[in-house]
Write a protein that holds these residues in place. Structure first.
Motif, PDB file in Angstrom:
ATOM      1  N   PHE A 135       0.924 -29.483 -14.434  1.00  0.00           N
ATOM      2  CA  PHE A 135       2.304 -29.483 -14.978  1.00  0.00           C
ATOM      3  C   PHE A 135       2.818 -28.238 -15.758  1.00  0.00           C
ATOM      4  O   PHE A 135       3.616 -27.629 -15.522  1.00  0.00           O
ATOM      5  N   PRO A 136       1.976 -27.771 -16.912  1.00  0.00           N
ATOM      6  CA  PRO A 136       2.419 -26.907 -17.562  1.00  0.00           C
ATOM      7  C   PRO A 136       2.547 -25.569 -16.809  1.00  0.00           C
ATOM      8  O   PRO A 136       3.473 -24.686 -17.122  1.00  0.00           O
ATOM      9  N   VAL A 137       1.947 -25.215 -15.855  1.00  0.00           N
ATOM     10  CA  VAL A 137       1.846 -23.816 -15.097  1.00  0.00           C
ATOM     11  C   VAL A 137       3.046 -24.152 -14.009  1.00  0.00           C
ATOM     12  O   VAL A 137       3.600 -22.826 -13.436  1.00  0.00           O
ATOM     13  N   LYS A 138       3.349 -25.226 -13.664  1.00  0.00           N
ATOM     14  CA  LYS A 138       4.049 -25.175 -12.563  1.00  0.00           C
ATOM     15  C   LYS A 138       5.451 -25.059 -12.518  1.00  0.00           C
ATOM     16  O   LYS A 138       6.158 -24.208 -11.773  1.00  0.00           O
ATOM     17  N   ARG A 139       6.257 -25.060 -13.875  1.00  0.00           N
ATOM     18  CA  ARG A 139       7.624 -24.708 -13.852  1.00  0.00           C
ATOM     19  C   ARG A 139       7.580 -23.122 -13.730  1.00  0.00           C
ATOM     20  O   ARG A 139       8.575 -22.626 -13.510  1.00  0.00           O
ATOM     21  N   ALA A 140       6.573 -22.342 -14.271  1.00  0.00           N
ATOM     22  CA  ALA A 140       6.665 -21.162 -14.179  1.00  0.00           C
ATOM     23  C   ALA A 140       5.980 -20.458 -12.965  1.00  0.00           C
ATOM     24  O   ALA A 140       6.100 -19.433 -12.718  1.00  0.00           O
ATOM     25  N   GLY A 141       5.517 -21.425 -12.164  1.00  0.00           N
ATOM     26  CA  GLY A 141       5.044 -20.873 -10.798  1.00  0.00           C
ATOM     27  C   GLY A 141       3.831 -20.060 -10.928  1.00  0.00           C
ATOM     28  O   GLY A 141       3.567 -19.382 -10.281  1.00  0.00           O
ATOM     29  N   ILE A 142       2.984 -20.348 -12.010  1.00  0.00           N
ATOM     30  CA  ILE A 142       1.790 -19.361 -12.218  1.00  0.00           C
ATOM     31  C   ILE A 142       0.699 -19.940 -11.327  1.00  0.00           C
ATOM     32  O   ILE A 142       0.314 -21.281 -11.289  1.00  0.00           O
ATOM     33  N   PRO A 143       0.144 -18.813 -10.518  1.00  0.00           N
ATOM     34  CA  PRO A 143      -1.223 -19.459  -9.685  1.00  0.00           C
ATOM     35  C   PRO A 143      -2.494 -19.835 -10.545  1.00  0.00           C
ATOM     36  O   PRO A 143      -2.524 -19.360 -11.400  1.00  0.00           O
ATOM     37  N   ILE A 144      -3.134 -20.713  -9.903  1.00  0.00           N
ATOM     38  CA  ILE A 144      -4.372 -20.925 -10.835  1.00  0.00           C
ATOM     39  C   ILE A 144      -5.770 -20.642  -9.711  1.00  0.00           C
ATOM     40  O   ILE A 144      -5.615 -21.072  -8.655  1.00  0.00           O
ATOM     41  N   ASN A 145      -6.457 -19.932 -10.629  1.00  0.00           N
ATOM     42  CA  ASN A 145      -7.666 -19.451  -9.457  1.00  0.00           C
ATOM     43  C   ASN A 145      -9.052 -20.350 -10.128  1.00  0.00           C
ATOM     44  O   ASN A 145      -9.381 -20.110 -11.369  1.00  0.00           O
ATOM     45  N   VAL A 146      -9.618 -21.322  -9.232  1.00  0.00           N
ATOM     46  CA  VAL A 146     -10.664 -22.025  -9.711  1.00  0.00           C
ATOM     47  C   VAL A 146     -11.948 -21.088  -9.268  1.00  0.00           C
ATOM     48  O   VAL A 146     -12.140 -20.773  -8.096  1.00  0.00           O
ATOM     49  N   LYS A 147     -12.686 -20.567 -10.254  1.00  0.00           N
ATOM     50  CA  LYS A 147     -13.692 -19.566  -9.968  1.00  0.00           C
ATOM     51  C   LYS A 147     -14.974 -20.225 -10.587  1.00  0.00           C
ATOM     52  O   LYS A 147     -15.146 -20.886 -11.637  1.00  0.00           O
ATOM     53  N   ASN A 148     -16.210 -19.606  -9.901  1.00  0.00           N
ATOM     54  CA  ASN A 148     -17.417 -20.115 -10.435  1.00  0.00           C
ATOM     55  C   ASN A 148     -18.139 -19.128 -11.649  1.00  0.00           C
ATOM     56  O   ASN A 148     -18.462 -17.865 -11.085  1.00  0.00           O
ATOM     57  N   THR A 149     -18.357 -19.604 -12.588  1.00  0.00           N
ATOM     58  CA  THR A 149     -18.769 -18.676 -13.613  1.00  0.00           C
ATOM     59  C   THR A 149     -20.228 -18.061 -13.269  1.00  0.00           C
ATOM     60  O   THR A 149     -20.472 -16.955 -13.407  1.00  0.00           O
ATOM     61  N   PHE A 150     -20.858 -18.904 -12.645  1.00  0.00           N
ATOM     62  CA  PHE A 150     -22.229 -18.496 -12.013  1.00  0.00           C
ATOM     63  C   PHE A 150     -22.343 -17.718 -10.801  1.00  0.00           C
ATOM     64  O   PHE A 150     -23.572 -17.352 -10.321  1.00  0.00           O
TER      65      PHE A 150
END
Ligand code: ASP
Length: 436
Positions: A250-265
C-alpha cells in the motif's frame, strides 16, 4: 536515483551476514535509507530475537526466567558487535529495555526492541544516521496505522539526512506508546519510507531469490517469477506466498514505486521486480503464480426461492458482522448460498449457525470444514480462453474434487476449494499443467 533498502532477519542474523549487508549498501551510493528487521535465525533450531523478546515479555513477572531469556538477547547483540569489530556498548539500552518491559502492559514495546537495537548497531557499522521509527510511524488512539501523518513525519525526519538506518516493524500511537505491525511488518516500514521519500526503487533484501511460482514446501523447485504486478503480488501474498508482508504494497502503490525482492546471499541475481502493472502484450504467461492456504470451512445455507427473497444475503452477513467474522468467498446458487470462512475466524460455529437460522429460517444449514483454498493468479488469463478449464481438468485428471470455484470479474484469479487431503496434490497438478 534514490533507493530504500529493507534487510530481513536472516540478513541481520550475525556479523557475517551484516558484512554482506554493508557491502550491498556501500556498493551503491543511491542506497540511502536502510530499514532493518531484528536478527533472525542463524540455523534451523536457532531462535529469532523477536521471538525471544515476546518470550521475555511473557516472563516479565518471573525475574529468574526473564533474566535468562533477556541474557540470550544481550549475548546475541554483544556477539554481533564484537564480531563486527565495533567498540561501542549497548549496556545502557539493555538496562532501559529491561525496566520498560517489566512495566509494560502490551507485548509491542518488547517485540519492537529487536529492530531498534539492530538499527542502532547497523547505523554505527555503516556510519549512517539513526532515525527512530517511534517518532515517525504513527498509529491513532485505537492503534490503527495513520498513513498521512506517518508520511508527513517520515519525509520531514529524513529531509535533512543523506544516509540513515531506520528500524522496521514498529511506530507509536498518539500517547507515544510503541505499537507494532503484525509479524513480518518491517516490509511495511520499508514501503512507508520508500513512499514518503518518493524513492525510485524499494529493494527488499531477503534470503530467497524472489517470488516463486508456487510454495517450495509443496512443489519441488518451482520457477522464479521475474516480474509481477502490485495486484498479482497482493493476491499471491494474501493467499500465503510469504516472501513479502501482504500489506507492504500500500505505501508504495500510490507513488507507483517498483519493489525489487532480492537475495542478500546471492546479490547478482535479478530477483523479482514488482511493478505497478505488467505489460500484458509482451507477456506470454497465462498465469503468474499459484498460492494457497489450509484451514477453511464453508457455511452452506439452503432455502427454496432464496433468489426472490430480497435482503436474504444482507441478513446472513449481518450475523457474520456481529461476530466480527470476515469471509473470503460467497458463491451463490438459486436456492443456495455458501460462505467460505477461515477456521481461525470462527470462534463458536454452533452459535453462528443458530443465529443465522433464526435470522433467515433456512431449509437446511451446515458447516463443512477441512477445506483448503488454492489461488491461481495472473493478469495473463484476462480474455484468454480455457484457463479455468485447464485448472479444472488438471484437478480432475488427478482425481481431485473441486468443492468450490470462484473467478473474480477482473479475471486476475481463479480460486478453488479442495479437501485439505488433496491440497498439495492439487497445487502440484495445477503447477504441472501451467509451468512444466
Ligand atoms: N522482527 C519481526 C518479526 O519477526 C518483524 C520483521 O522481521 O519484519 O516478525
Amino acid at each position: 536515483m534514490l533507493k530504500v533498502c529493507k534487510f530481513g532477519g536472516t540478513s541481520m542474523a550475525d556479523a557475517a551476514s551484516i558484512r554482506i549487508v554493508e557491502d550491498i549498501v556501500h556498493g551503491d551510493k543511491s542506497r540511502k535509507y536502510v530499514v532493518v528487521s531484528a536478527p533472525g535465525k542463524r540455523f534451523k533450531e536457532d531462535e529469532k530475537v523477536t521471538d525471544l523478546l515476546y518470550k521475555a515479555y511473557e516472563l516479565r513477572r518471573d525475574e529468574k526466567a526473564f533474566s535468562e531469556v533477556f541474557k540470550k538477547i544481550e549475548e546475541r547483540f554483544d556477539g554481533i558487535i564484537s564480531d563486527l569489530g565495533l567498540s561501542f556498548s549497548l549496556k545502557k539500552e539493555y538496562g532501559e529495555i529491561r525496566d520498560e518491559i517489566k512495566k509494560s502492559t502490551s507485548a509491542d514495546y518488547a517485540a519492537s526492541r529487536g529492530e531498534y537495537l539492530a538499527a542502532v548497531v547497523l547505523a554505527e557499522y555503516l556510519g549512517f544516521s539513526f532515525v527512530d521509527t517511534r517518532d515517525i510511524v504513527k498509529f491513532d488512539e485505537r492503534n490503527i496505522f495513520d498513513m498521512p501523518l506517518t508520511e508527513k513525519r517520515t519525509a520531514a525526519a529524513l529531509a535533512g539526512k543523506v544516509y540513515a538506518v531506520i528500524p522496521g516493524f514498529y511506530g507509536s500511537n498518539l500517547k507515544g506508546d510503541v505499537v507494532t505491525f503484525s509479524r513480518g511488518g518491517s516490509d511495511i516500514t520499508g514501503s512507508i519510507v520508500a513512499g514518503a521519500v518518493d524513492a525510485d526503487l524499494y529493494e527488499n533484501w531477503t534470503d530467497v531469490d524472489g517470488f516463486l511460482t508456487a510454495d517450495p514446501r509443496v512443489v519441488k523447485n518451482p520457477k522464479l517469477i521475474d516480474k509481477l504486478s502490485y495486484k498479482e503480488l497482493r493476491e499471491l501474498s494474501y493467499m500465503g506466498a510469504s516472501v513479502l508482508h501482504h500489506e507492504a504494497i500500500f505505501p508504495v502503490k500510490r507513488a507507483g514505486i517498483p519493489i525489487n525482492v532480492k537475495n542478500t546471499f546471492d546479490k547478482k541475481k535479478n530477483g523479482t521486480l514488482i511493478m505497478p502493472y505488467v505489460d500484458l502484450p509482451k507477456s506470454d504467461k497465462t498465469i503468474t503464480g499459484i498460492a494457497g492456504k489450509r484451514g477453511y470451512s464453508v457455511i452452506n445455507i439452503e432455502k427454496s426461492m432464496l433468489n426472490n427473497e430480497i435482503g436474504f444475503v444482507r441478513k446472513v452477513l449481518s450475523v457474520l458482522e456481529k461476530h466480527a467474522i470476515s469471509f473470503e468467498h460467497m458463491p451463490t446458487g438459486i436456492d443456495t448460498l455458501s460462505i467460505v470462512v477461515a477456521d481461525s475466524e470462527m470462534k463458536s460455529p454452533s452459535d453462528l449457525l443458530c443465529e443465522i437460522s433464526s435470522e433467515v429460517r433456512p431449509d437446511a444449514i451446515n458447516i463443512v470444514s477441512g477445506l483448503s483454498l488454492i489461488a491461481v493468479v495472473g493478469h495473463g488469463m484476462l480474455k484468454r480462453k480455457g484457463t479455468a478449464a485447464k485448472v479444472c481438468s488438471a484437478l480432475a485428471d488427478n482425481e481431485i474434487n473441486i468443492r468450490m470455484i470462484d473467478q473474480g470479474g477482473s479475471e486476475l484469479n481463479i480460486i478453488v476449494a479442495v479437501d485439505t487431503n488433496d491440497y498439495e496434490k492439487g497445487i502440484n497438478a495445477i503447477y504441472n499443467a501451467f509451468f512444466e
